[in-house]
Scaffold this active site. Sequence first.
Site, PDB file in Angstrom:
ATOM      1  N   HIS A  39       0.868  -1.178   0.000  1.00  0.00           N
ATOM      2  CA  HIS A  39       0.000   0.000   0.000  1.00  0.00           C
ATOM      3  C   HIS A  39       0.901   1.223   0.000  1.00  0.00           C
ATOM      4  O   HIS A  39       1.686   1.430   0.927  1.00  0.00           O
ATOM      5  CB  HIS A  39      -0.926   0.020   1.219  1.00  0.00           C
ATOM      6  CG  HIS A  39      -1.865   1.192   1.213  1.00  0.00           C
ATOM      7  ND1 HIS A  39      -3.148   1.115   0.702  1.00  0.00           N
ATOM      8  CD2 HIS A  39      -1.710   2.475   1.638  1.00  0.00           C
ATOM      9  CE1 HIS A  39      -3.728   2.292   0.813  1.00  0.00           C
ATOM     10  NE2 HIS A  39      -2.882   3.131   1.376  1.00  0.00           N
ATOM     11  N   CYS A  40       0.810   2.023  -1.045  1.00  0.00           N
ATOM     12  CA  CYS A  40       1.704   3.177  -1.199  1.00  0.00           C
ATOM     13  C   CYS A  40       1.067   4.428  -0.591  1.00  0.00           C
ATOM     14  O   CYS A  40       0.026   4.894  -1.079  1.00  0.00           O
ATOM     15  CB  CYS A  40       2.010   3.414  -2.667  1.00  0.00           C
ATOM     16  SG  CYS A  40       3.127   4.807  -2.952  1.00  0.00           S
TER      17      CYS A  40
END
Length: 397
Positions: free
Chosen positions: A177-178
């Site tokens: 998850h960026c």
Amino acid sequence: MAEGQEKPKRLYQVWKGSNRFFCRGRLIFGPDVSSLITTIILIGGPAVSFCIKVNHTINVNKKDGKDSNYWYIVLFVAALLTCLDILFLLMTASRDPGIIPRNTKPPESEEGFDMNTPSMEWINDRTPHLRLPKTKEVIVNGHPVNVKYCDTCMLYRPPRASHCSICNNCVQKFDHHCPWVGQCIGLRNYRFFYMFISTSTILCLYVFGFSWVHIAQNKEGILKAMRKDILSDVLIVYCFITVWFVGGLTIFHFYLICTNQTTYENFRYRYDKKENPYHKGIGRNLVEVFLSKIPPSMNNFRAVVCEDDMVAEAPSADHVRTSKEKIDIEMGDKFSESNGISLPEILQNLHYDDLEGNSKDKERSVDFDIHPSPFVFELGKRDELVIAHETENIHQV
């Protein structure tokens, strides 16, 4: 519509994940979409400042009677790289990364398996009489891989999938998850994510290099030029710091692509002592990421849904398992086999859709290619597991 009758809702309006939808469900972002604005400012601010500086140089050259064609090209390339960088960022952040649809209900009690072993656990408080294996072994390219049951989505995750605690969804080929993109990076947006970070690296190097050119052109000397040209100084320092981050990220993900790994797998040392069943060679790995067709979304977020079809709520925090049970094991655990435990019928009778290449052979094991389909419980059909993706390749060993 009859008076008093509620307007039917669409899937995005009742979605139980933490995503945020825009344009009536056409665009899907992560819950931290506000961070996207910060990222755009960090990219656009220096890039626009550089373009202003180049435009100023063009005007000065015109007054001095110098040729400005060279700087027009510099300005055009800088603007093009900036637009591409922001475009790839938005394409990464606004599309379904590969979310696996949840089941509406847990499996029916008749399909349960009630032997008390370490490989079994209560699913949740709504079905205290039902037990299922925590993991299920499948064969991927000739290698055994364990797929894990997700208590929240009430399905067996396909290999390489994982549940994102921020977006609250199971994602196919989950990478990470960026926080800068504000979205999960998975099967359907990884290509655009890599193009985003690689374009950011090129843009940083470009601005860094031509900022030095601005300073070097001053005939008074570099030190005096740096004291006068504050904007170029700031751009040089900013790009020097930034390129270590985005450049390192670009190199790291290029290594992951060449070895066919995800960030999630790499950080867990998944293939340090085991052979990677997904590795096909550098050439084919690159083709898989950049040239293969992106699978369609498994969700139609604009589809009309009934109240009875709404996805069930996730289990409450009071029923969270121990840390040992929550570890995402996808390789290795063979407890059930070593103890002679037979799996329940629902887990033995697997039906696979969209077989490509060869016909089915019951005497041979099923071998999943690159992106195996998820095992999803369809509650209206007992003793059946649905393989829910049209483009996934399944072939026989």
